[in-house]
Scaffold this active site. Structure first.
Site, PDB file in Angstrom:
ATOM      1  N   HIS A  31      69.181  15.522 -40.525  1.00  0.00           N
ATOM      2  CA  HIS A  31      68.682  14.201 -40.099  1.00  0.00           C
ATOM      3  C   HIS A  31      67.848  14.351 -38.836  1.00  0.00           C
ATOM      4  O   HIS A  31      68.380  14.549 -37.734  1.00  0.00           O
ATOM      5  CB  HIS A  31      69.825  13.221 -39.840  1.00  0.00           C
ATOM      6  N   CYS A  32      66.550  14.277 -39.006  1.00  0.00           N
ATOM      7  CA  CYS A  32      65.634  14.327 -37.863  1.00  0.00           C
ATOM      8  C   CYS A  32      64.352  13.618 -38.283  1.00  0.00           C
ATOM      9  O   CYS A  32      64.182  13.262 -39.450  1.00  0.00           O
ATOM     10  CB  CYS A  32      65.380  15.781 -37.453  1.00  0.00           C
ATOM     11  N   TYR A  49      59.388  -0.755 -32.532  1.00  0.00           N
ATOM     12  CA  TYR A  49      59.305  -0.002 -31.275  1.00  0.00           C
ATOM     13  C   TYR A  49      58.122   0.956 -31.363  1.00  0.00           C
ATOM     14  O   TYR A  49      57.660   1.289 -32.472  1.00  0.00           O
ATOM     15  CB  TYR A  49      60.602   0.783 -31.009  1.00  0.00           C
ATOM     16  N   THR A  77      61.336   4.255 -38.942  1.00  0.00           N
ATOM     17  CA  THR A  77      60.838   2.892 -39.174  1.00  0.00           C
ATOM     18  C   THR A  77      59.532   2.611 -38.428  1.00  0.00           C
ATOM     19  O   THR A  77      58.779   1.732 -38.844  1.00  0.00           O
ATOM     20  CB  THR A  77      61.887   1.848 -38.762  1.00  0.00           C
ATOM     21  N   ARG A 124      64.902   5.782 -48.130  1.00  0.00           N
ATOM     22  CA  ARG A 124      65.863   5.192 -47.199  1.00  0.00           C
ATOM     23  C   ARG A 124      65.804   3.674 -47.304  1.00  0.00           C
ATOM     24  O   ARG A 124      64.716   3.092 -47.283  1.00  0.00           O
ATOM     25  CB  ARG A 124      65.490   5.601 -45.781  1.00  0.00           C
ATOM     26  N   ARG A 130      67.652  -4.815 -36.071  1.00  0.00           N
ATOM     27  CA  ARG A 130      66.734  -4.599 -34.940  1.00  0.00           C
ATOM     28  C   ARG A 130      65.613  -3.622 -35.311  1.00  0.00           C
ATOM     29  O   ARG A 130      64.665  -3.445 -34.557  1.00  0.00           O
ATOM     30  CB  ARG A 130      67.510  -4.091 -33.712  1.00  0.00           C
ATOM     31  N   HIS A 181      74.919   8.210 -40.063  1.00  0.00           N
ATOM     32  CA  HIS A 181      75.735   8.053 -38.854  1.00  0.00           C
ATOM     33  C   HIS A 181      77.079   7.345 -39.102  1.00  0.00           C
ATOM     34  O   HIS A 181      77.471   6.432 -38.352  1.00  0.00           O
ATOM     35  CB  HIS A 181      74.939   7.329 -37.768  1.00  0.00           C
ATOM     36  N   ASP A 257      69.341  14.178 -35.260  1.00  0.00           N
ATOM     37  CA  ASP A 257      68.696  12.883 -35.018  1.00  0.00           C
ATOM     38  C   ASP A 257      67.534  12.992 -34.022  1.00  0.00           C
ATOM     39  O   ASP A 257      67.037  11.997 -33.515  1.00  0.00           O
ATOM     40  CB  ASP A 257      69.675  11.805 -34.545  1.00  0.00           C
ATOM     41  N   ASN A 262      65.192   5.082 -29.627  1.00  0.00           N
ATOM     42  CA  ASN A 262      65.877   3.883 -29.104  1.00  0.00           C
ATOM     43  C   ASN A 262      67.147   4.134 -28.318  1.00  0.00           C
ATOM     44  O   ASN A 262      67.941   3.211 -28.158  1.00  0.00           O
ATOM     45  CB  ASN A 262      66.217   2.899 -30.251  1.00  0.00           C
TER      46      ASN A 262
HETATM   47  O1  LIG Z   1      63.998   5.097 -38.395  1.00  0.00           O
HETATM   48  C1  LIG Z   1      64.313   4.705 -37.240  1.00  0.00           C
HETATM   49  O2  LIG Z   1      63.576   3.983 -36.553  1.00  0.00           O
HETATM   50  C2  LIG Z   1      65.631   5.068 -36.726  1.00  0.00           C
HETATM   51  C3  LIG Z   1      66.183   4.334 -35.692  1.00  0.00           C
HETATM   52  C4  LIG Z   1      67.455   4.596 -35.307  1.00  0.00           C
HETATM   53  C5  LIG Z   1      68.139   3.736 -34.344  1.00  0.00           C
HETATM   54  O3  LIG Z   1      67.457   3.096 -33.553  1.00  0.00           O
HETATM   55  O4  LIG Z   1      69.385   3.673 -34.427  1.00  0.00           O
HETATM   56  O5  LIG Z   1      68.161   5.615 -35.849  1.00  0.00           O
HETATM   57  C6  LIG Z   1      67.661   6.384 -36.835  1.00  0.00           C
HETATM   58  O6  LIG Z   1      68.369   7.263 -37.324  1.00  0.00           O
HETATM   59  C7  LIG Z   1      66.348   6.097 -37.272  1.00  0.00           C
END
Ligand SMILES: O=C(O)c1cc(C(=O)O)oc(=O)c1
Length: 306
Positions: A31-32, A49, A77, A124, A130, A181, A257, A262
């Site tokens: 997961h990255c 963001y 995202t 996904r 948020r 997670h 990650d 964020n």
């Molecule tokens: O795709 C994302 O924006 C994203 C955001 C977060 C988070 O803000 O928790 O965690 C992730 O694993 C992936």
């Protein structure tokens, strides 16, 4: 195009330490993300963001530094459903990275096949309010039915409090499901309490559901933080992750990650995050499954390690 980062954005940790824990040969960071660079791969208009850039080259350098062999790159995202940065990273990886994309219902079969050829193996579905706007369940169901034909799976991201409402939808999906997670438990509540046990029940009753035991830095309330050589970081998250590794050793994955979008409080040293692993997978057998056998079975089945 020049992008301005979200105010108070925390950049990824430069010069992480070398982990004390030696990951097994062939380990996968499952997961990255890659972010941009925005100049080359602009961030999506609908993003919630604007991150710092985090390129494929920087990701692959981190992989090598931490002792990992492969990556699973998850579409972030901030890039919406434009998977160009992801696809570019996959193509550059020479088969050492697989991907999870975000797609909308208007994607053509030819475009899905192109993603597959680049190394995408899943989509996904994100329910964290948020991060994304609402997508109707029928659209997700339609996408699920199309991607099942490619042998892909679905990664889901949601908050623990939303699981009861989402349960029927998740359990109706036709593919392997990977939960990001650990379903984001509130780690101030007990492992044996109703909230986390509902997630355990989901995995117990549905053998197609897997979990990433990742993101202690996001879930921890008491720390200590993975900084300044700390070898006992995020102690409050350990019992949750260890519970899943012990009960479902063949359906857990681990990832850094990186670049940790964020985070508000601190940015972890990724080397020390790797040192978290032996606290949650305490035997060489469970470490081998978590870091090698499980991700290989899901992402590189043609090379599966038995
Ligand atoms: O795709 C994302 O924006 C994203 C955001 C977060 C988070 O803000 O928790 O965690 C992730 O694993 C992936």
């Amino acid at each position: 195009m020049a992008f301005e980062k979200t105010p108070n954005w925390l950049d990824w940790y430069a010069n992480p330490s070398k982990p004390n824990f030696k990951v097994p040969h062939g380990a996968v960071d499952a997961h990255c993300h890659v972010f941009g660079p925005g100049e080359q791969f602009p961030y999506a208009a609908e993003r919630k963001y604007t991150p710092c850039d985090a390129s494929k080259g920087q990701l692959f350098a981190l992989r090598d530094h931490l002792g990992f062999s492969r990556n699973v790159i998850v579409q972030a995202t901030c890039h919406g459903a434009d998977n160009s940065a992801l696809v570019d990273a996959l193509k550059t990886s020479k088969g050492k990275a697989r991907g999870i994309a975000t797609v909308r219902r208007d994607i053509s079969d030819a475009q899905l096949q192109e993603l597959h050829d680049a190394g995408v193996r899943g989509v996904r579905f994100n329910f964290v309010k948020r991060l994304v706007d609402f997508t109707p369940k029928e659209e997700l169901q339609e996408i699920a039915e199309r991607i099942v034909k490619l042998g892909w799976h679905i990664v889901i991201y949601f908050e623990a409090v939303d699981l009861p409402e989402l349960w029927d939808f998740f359990t109706s999906l036709p593919t392997t499901i990977v939960v990001d997670h650990m379903g984001r438990p509130d780690v101030t509540k007990p492992v044996e309490g109703p909230e986390f046990q509902l997630f355990v029940k989901l995995m117990s009753e549905h053998k197609n559901i897997w979990s990433k035991v990742s993101c202690p830095e996001r879930l921890s309330v008491t720390g200590p933080k993975a900084l300044n050589g700390e070898q006992q970081s995020y102690k409050d998250v350990v019992p949750f992750a260890r519970h899943l590794v012990e009960h479902f050793p063949d359906r857990v994955l681990w990832g850094t990650d990186w670049p940790h979008p964020n985070l508000k409080d601190h940015m972890p040293d990724d080397g020390l995050l790797v040192d978290f692993i032996p606290h949650i997978a305490v035997t060489p057998e469970t470490q081998q499954k978590l870091l090698v056998n499980n991700p290989m079975r899901l992402y590189w089945p043609e090379e599966e390690v038995k």
